[in-house]
Design a protein around this motif. Structure first.
Motif, short mmCIF file in Angstrom:
data_model
loop_
_atom_site.label_atom_id
_atom_site.label_comp_id
_atom_site.label_asym_id
_atom_site.label_seq_id
_atom_site.Cartn_x
_atom_site.Cartn_y
_atom_site.Cartn_z
N ARG A 91 0.92 -1.03 -0.23
CA ARG A 91 0.44 -0.72 -0.06
C ARG A 91 0.54 1.16 -0.40
NH1 ARG A 91 -5.27 -1.46 4.05
NH2 ARG A 91 -5.57 -3.77 2.68
N ALA A 92 0.53 2.11 1.41
CA ALA A 92 0.82 3.34 0.81
C ALA A 92 2.59 3.36 1.67
CB ALA A 92 0.53 4.74 1.72
N PRO A 93 3.78 4.01 1.13
CA PRO A 93 4.88 4.19 1.15
C PRO A 93 4.88 5.58 1.79
CG PRO A 93 4.57 4.94 -1.78
CD PRO A 93 3.24 4.37 -1.32
N LEU A 94 5.83 6.03 2.74
CA LEU A 94 5.91 7.23 3.54
C LEU A 94 5.98 7.93 3.03
CD1 LEU A 94 5.33 4.52 6.80
CD2 LEU A 94 3.54 5.03 5.50
N SER A 95 5.60 8.80 3.83
CA SER A 95 6.53 10.45 3.93
C SER A 95 8.52 10.21 4.91
CB SER A 95 6.19 11.60 4.61
OG SER A 95 5.82 11.67 5.41
N ARG A 96 8.59 11.10 4.14
CA ARG A 96 10.50 11.34 4.96
C ARG A 96 10.15 11.36 6.22
NH1 ARG A 96 14.48 12.20 1.28
NH2 ARG A 96 13.66 12.89 -0.38
N ALA A 97 9.32 12.53 6.93
CA ALA A 97 8.41 12.81 8.67
C ALA A 97 8.08 11.80 8.81
CB ALA A 97 8.17 13.84 8.52
N ALA A 98 7.42 10.92 8.16
CA ALA A 98 6.83 9.92 8.78
C ALA A 98 7.67 9.02 9.46
CB ALA A 98 5.79 9.04 8.24
N VAL A 99 8.23 8.45 8.21
CA VAL A 99 9.92 7.82 8.48
C VAL A 99 10.76 8.36 9.93
CG1 VAL A 99 11.88 6.61 7.28
CG2 VAL A 99 8.76 6.48 6.16
N ALA A 100 10.99 9.16 9.50
CA ALA A 100 11.64 10.02 10.55
C ALA A 100 11.19 9.30 12.18
CB ALA A 100 12.81 11.24 10.68
N ALA A 101 9.93 9.48 12.02
CA ALA A 101 9.26 9.35 13.62
C ALA A 101 8.88 7.84 14.03
CB ALA A 101 7.69 10.89 13.20
N SER A 255 -11.04 3.67 2.80
CA SER A 255 -10.06 4.29 2.78
C SER A 255 -10.06 5.68 3.18
CB SER A 255 -10.20 4.89 1.01
OG SER A 255 -8.55 4.80 0.45
N GLY A 256 -11.09 6.52 3.27
CA GLY A 256 -10.76 7.31 4.37
C GLY A 256 -10.14 8.48 3.84
N ALA A 257 -10.46 8.95 2.75
CA ALA A 257 -9.81 10.42 1.74
C ALA A 257 -10.27 11.91 2.74
CB ALA A 257 -9.96 10.65 1.21
N LEU A 258 -8.75 12.20 2.85
CA LEU A 258 -9.24 13.56 4.25
C LEU A 258 -9.36 14.23 2.77
CD1 LEU A 258 -7.26 13.45 6.77
CD2 LEU A 258 -9.17 13.36 6.76
N LEU A 259 -8.71 13.93 1.04
CA LEU A 259 -8.80 14.68 0.34
C LEU A 259 -9.75 14.46 -0.98
CD1 LEU A 259 -4.15 16.04 -0.25
CD2 LEU A 259 -5.90 17.58 1.53
N GLY A 287 -5.00 3.19 7.81
CA GLY A 287 -4.00 4.43 7.67
C GLY A 287 -2.98 4.50 6.91
N ASP A 288 -3.25 3.39 5.55
CA ASP A 288 -2.46 2.95 4.78
C ASP A 288 -3.67 3.36 3.78
OD1 ASP A 288 -3.56 0.88 5.20
OD2 ASP A 288 -1.76 -0.18 5.07
N LYS A 289 -4.15 3.57 3.39
CA LYS A 289 -4.93 4.03 1.98
C LYS A 289 -4.65 5.08 1.36
CE LYS A 289 -7.96 -0.44 2.27
NZ LYS A 289 -9.80 -0.65 1.87
N LEU A 290 -5.69 5.46 1.78
CA LEU A 290 -5.35 7.34 1.12
C LEU A 290 -5.43 8.41 1.83
CD1 LEU A 290 -8.85 7.47 -1.22
CD2 LEU A 290 -6.66 7.45 -2.09
N LEU A 291 -4.55 8.08 2.98
CA LEU A 291 -4.36 8.46 4.13
C LEU A 291 -2.98 8.64 3.90
CD1 LEU A 291 -5.76 10.41 6.85
CD2 LEU A 291 -3.97 8.89 8.10
N GLY A 292 -2.47 7.53 3.69
CA GLY A 292 -0.70 7.65 2.58
C GLY A 292 -0.21 7.29 3.93
N GLY A 293 -0.76 6.98 5.54
CA GLY A 293 0.32 6.28 6.46
C GLY A 293 0.22 4.85 6.15
N PRO A 294 1.01 4.54 7.68
CA PRO A 294 0.77 2.73 8.38
C PRO A 294 -0.27 2.51 8.56
CG PRO A 294 1.79 4.90 10.39
CD PRO A 294 1.21 5.48 9.00
N THR A 329 1.13 9.81 12.92
CA THR A 329 1.28 11.28 13.49
C THR A 329 1.59 12.22 12.56
OG1 THR A 329 1.02 10.56 16.20
CG2 THR A 329 1.16 12.60 15.37
N ALA A 330 2.14 11.73 12.24
CA ALA A 330 3.86 12.91 11.16
C ALA A 330 3.24 12.39 10.33
CB ALA A 330 4.93 11.91 10.78
N THR A 331 2.38 11.49 9.67
CA THR A 331 1.80 11.78 8.53
C THR A 331 0.07 12.39 8.11
OG1 THR A 331 1.81 9.33 8.18
CG2 THR A 331 -0.23 10.37 6.52
#
Ligand SMILES: *Cc1c(COP(=O)(O)O)cnc(C)c1O
Length: 448
Positions: A91-101, A255-259, A287-294, A329-331
């Motif tokens: 599913r979703a690859p994570l943002s740099r900030a999420a990975v760092a957190a 999916s729970g899109a926020l956008l 968390g890992d569909k359209l939200l784009g998180g873990p 949280t970071a996502t």
């Protein structure tokens, strides 16, 4: 005459295996040497004329066992399929900030359940909650392991041995055996189906409320469509008749899109904010569909209901771990800071313009010196926006045997997953995060 007695002993071999012992540890190295010796004995008995291998060759044989035994099975791959939320590819690859957190939470101790202010026990439930409240206006939230467990937990906590009303058009199977009726059974909620597969009216709900009912559930048809002779009330209307009967509504959005995906050329996927605005009492999504998180399940809505959910014994069994909470949280913060398109990989992929995609596909063709750039389609996938595609440009390679080529791509040291169409191998830039790496693999496979 060579005989098995000429084979070195395990002890002798161990003396020359310091490097292997350092890398793999003594017990595993010992296992590998014993296995290698067994294999050599068996082979020798079958074909003694082939002789015995040298000690170095025996060590090499053991080393290849050690390599195989310790090879990771969960490997990074390059997703060139154009399917943005590919469930089989994580599913979703994570943002740099999420990975760092997540790294930070993993490496050291944390305030997972510790209140720094008071110097005493805190609650892990606080972590993503404030951000979710700000983003959605929901009164409360709870994070669990995934959306399937969020549904199970909500049903168990709010409708144990009680009636849950759901439309026949929503008795869905999401995939991987997640079927709404089965989840209801597990939670011991009593399934009350109303309407028909294609037609459901408000009056169907109203008649169902004549008996005491704990919950109305709506399950988003994430992976299929019903078209033709159909009718279904708006969510707001369902909420209205449910509330008139004093029944809360749970909306499983999937999916729970926020956008709004419609802003990116995709079909509209219902958003969390829309559900809450329609008056839904509880919303749950992944968390890992359209939200784009873990991977996570997010359940939010009315505080009294969330409190009940939190107190249920299953809540402990399906709670989210600290690494997930850190990444989630970071996502969520990316949304709060209005930067999802820039920071969250899946939204970056969705917001790529056709021009950008074409330029990349053309650069690939120029670098490789072959193939043609074709218009094609990317999909969201992952149980979001069924059948909905968006235009893209792909590099299409004409290779002798597409299936063999795909296999070679999968076997590369950085495996590439691609698709074929009309005997061509298609590579979609939309889901590729590292063009240079992809080109390196392609060059290697094309020249082999
Ligand atoms: C994907 C999905 C689920 C399951 O979510 P997971 O996070 O994969 O457990 C449940 N309901 C719907 C409607 C979905 O689309």
């Amino acid at each position: 005459m060579t005989s098995l007695r000429d084979l070195p002993s395990v002890e002798q071999l161990l003396q020359g295996a310091t490097q292997l012992i350092e890398t793999y540890g003594r017990p595993l190295t010992l296992d590998a040497l014993r296995l290698a010796l067994d294999e050599i004995r068996t082979r020798f008995r079958a074909t003694p004329e082939a002789g015995l291998p040298s000690p170095d060759a025996i060590l090499a044989q053991a080393a290849s066992h050690l390599l195989a035994w310790t090879k990771p099975t969960l490997l990074p791959v390059i997703n060139a399929t154009g399917v943005i939320l590919h469930t089989n590819l994580g599913r979703a690859p994570l943002s740099r900030a999420a990975v760092a957190a997540m790294k930070e939470a993993a490496e050291d101790y944390s305030t997972l359940e510790y209140d720094l202010e008071k110097g005493q026990r805190g609650s892990r439930l606080t972590h993503a909650e404030a951000t979710l409240q700000k983003l959605t206006g929901a009164e409360a939230a709870v994070i669990v392991n995934n959306n399937a467990s969020a549904v199970l937990l909500a049903l168990a906590a709010l409708a144990h041995k009680k009636r849950v009303v759901i439309s026949r058009s929503q008795l869905v199977e999401i995939g991987g055996g997640f079927r709404v009726p089965d989840v209801m059974k597990q939670s011991q909620a009593k399934l009350v189906e109303v309407g028909t597969t294609n037609k459901i009216r408000l009056s169907d709900y109203q008649s169902a409320f004549e008996e005491p009912t704990a919950l109305v559930m709506r399950a988003h048809r994430s992976n299929f469509k019903i078209i033709g002779f159909t009718e279904e009330p708006e969510l707001g209307e369902i909420v209205e008749v449910a509330h008139q009967a004093g029944v809360p509504v749970l909306d499983d959005l999937g999916s729970g899109a926020l956008l709004d995906t419609a802003n990116y050329g995709f079909a509209h996927e219902p958003t969390v904010q829309e559900s809450l605005a329609a008056g839904v009492d509880l919303v749950c999504f992944s968390g890992d569909k359209l939200l784009g998180g873990p991977q996570a399940g997010i359940l939010l809505g009315k505080k009294d209901l969330i409190d009940k959910v939190r107190k249920h014994p299953l809540a402990r069994a399906v709670r989210a771990d600290k690494i997930c909470l850190a990444g989630l949280t970071a996502t969520l913060l990316h949304y709060l800071k209005d930067e999802p398109e820039r920071e969250i990989p899946i939204w970056r992929m969705m917001s790529l313009t056709l021009d950008q995609l074409k330029v990349r596909a053309e650069t690939w063709r120029a670098e490789l010196g072959q193939g043609e750039v074709l218009k094609s389609e990317s999909t969201v996938g992952g149980g979001s926006l069924p059948e909905e595609c968006v235009s893209t440009y792909v590099l299409a390679l004409n290779v002798g045997s597409p299936d063999k080529f795909l296999k070679k791509l999968r076997q590369a040291s950085s495996p590439v997953i691609a698709r074929t169409e009309n005997d061509k191998v298609l590579l979609d830039p939309r889901t590729v995060l590292n063009d240079a790496l992809l080109l390196r693999v392609l060059k290697g496979v094309l020249s082999s």
